[in-house]
Scaffold this active site. Structure first.
Site, short mmCIF file in Angstrom:
data_model
loop_
_atom_site.label_atom_id
_atom_site.label_comp_id
_atom_site.label_asym_id
_atom_site.label_seq_id
_atom_site.Cartn_x
_atom_site.Cartn_y
_atom_site.Cartn_z
N CYS A 11 -27.77 40.56 45.87
CA CYS A 11 -26.99 41.51 44.95
C CYS A 11 -26.40 42.82 45.69
CB CYS A 11 -27.85 41.78 43.81
SG CYS A 11 -29.12 43.03 43.86
N ASN A 14 -29.92 45.58 46.10
CA ASN A 14 -31.38 45.25 46.06
C ASN A 14 -32.59 45.89 45.37
OD1 ASN A 14 -33.61 44.17 49.04
ND2 ASN A 14 -33.12 43.06 46.85
N CYS A 16 -32.29 46.16 41.63
CA CYS A 16 -32.30 45.69 40.21
C CYS A 16 -32.39 44.07 40.22
CB CYS A 16 -31.14 46.07 39.40
SG CYS A 16 -30.93 47.98 39.24
N ARG A 17 -31.07 43.59 40.30
CA ARG A 17 -31.29 42.17 39.95
C ARG A 17 -31.80 41.12 40.91
NH1 ARG A 17 -24.97 42.11 39.62
NH2 ARG A 17 -25.24 43.66 41.37
N SER A 18 -31.68 41.50 42.14
CA SER A 18 -32.30 40.44 43.15
C SER A 18 -33.72 40.45 43.27
CB SER A 18 -31.81 40.35 44.56
OG SER A 18 -31.52 41.66 45.17
N ASP A 127 -24.52 43.69 36.30
CA ASP A 127 -25.13 44.90 36.95
C ASP A 127 -25.45 45.69 36.01
OD1 ASP A 127 -25.95 46.81 38.53
OD2 ASP A 127 -24.09 47.18 39.59
P1 4NP Z 1 -28.38 45.66 42.06
O1 4NP Z 1 -27.95 47.03 41.00
O2 4NP Z 1 -27.16 45.20 42.78
O3 4NP Z 1 -28.67 44.73 40.66
O4 4NP Z 1 -29.67 45.96 42.70
C1 4NP Z 1 -27.25 48.19 41.67
C2 4NP Z 1 -28.12 48.97 42.26
C3 4NP Z 1 -27.27 50.09 42.73
C4 4NP Z 1 -26.03 50.38 42.60
C5 4NP Z 1 -25.44 49.10 42.17
C6 4NP Z 1 -25.75 48.22 41.49
N1 4NP Z 1 -25.39 51.36 43.18
O5 4NP Z 1 -24.16 51.77 42.94
O6 4NP Z 1 -26.16 52.37 43.88
#
Ligand code: 4NP
Length: 159
Positions: A11, A14, A16-18, A127
């Site tokens: 993702c 790394n 939240c989702r993954s 997201d």
């Molecule tokens: P993830 O979520 O891709 O599911 O880990 C996010 C975590 C951080 C950010 C975006 C999405 N960010 O923009 O910092």
């Protein structure tokens, strides 16, 4: 399965989702007795959170569903991942596109959308980072459904 099959979940951050998907899929594979045959990891296309623990909201959400992801740490998607893994599962279509661009021509790794590979449809896991607890719950439900689909597919040897 006769050998270890390796899956990397990808993702943007790394955090939240993954990592949630890594934790949930590991738990479901263990329940199905498939864990010894599968190597799992997760990684980020972005570099904003390298070395960080999962987002506290993702940790809380997973814990409420009985999965502890607090020990995971974010890492970047690297060149070797395309050589070392059999399958890269991407959280959304933007990540899928970005990961396919980075894939070396010589690599044989499969790169797929996570929900699609799980048989749920050509859909993103949205997201939740800029959302609230409901967005994390929504992402968790999709990830949990994906994990069930992935376990079923691996169990049937369709990989
Ligand atoms: P993830 O979520 O891709 O599911 O880990 C996010 C975590 C951080 C950010 C975006 C999405 N960010 O923009 O910092």
């Amino acid at each position: 399965m006769t050998r270890t099959y390796s899956i990397l979940i990808v993702c943007l951050g790394n955090i939240c989702r993954s990592p949630t998907a890594e934790g949930v899929l590991r738990a479901r594979l263990a329940e199905a007795g498939l864990l010894p045959a599968v190597h799992l990891d997760s990684a980020a296309t972005g570099d904003s959170h390298i070395g960080s623990a999962p987002d506290p909201r993702a940790i809380d959400c997973a814990l409420r569903h009985g999965v502890d992801i607090s020990g995971l740490r974010a890492r970047r998607l690297v060149y070797d991942d395309f050589e070392n893994f059999d399958l890269l599962l991407c959280a959304d279509r933007t990540i899928l596109h970005e990961t396919r661009i980075r894939k070396p021509r010589t690599a044989h790794v499969d790169v797929a959308l996570m929900l699609d590979w799980a048989g749920i449809g050509n859909k993103d896991i949205p997201d939740p980072y800029y959302g609230g607890a409901r967005d994390f719950d929504r992402a968790f439900k999709l990830i949990d459904a994906a994990a069930a689909g992935i376990v079923a597919r691996l169990h049937e040897g369709r990989h």
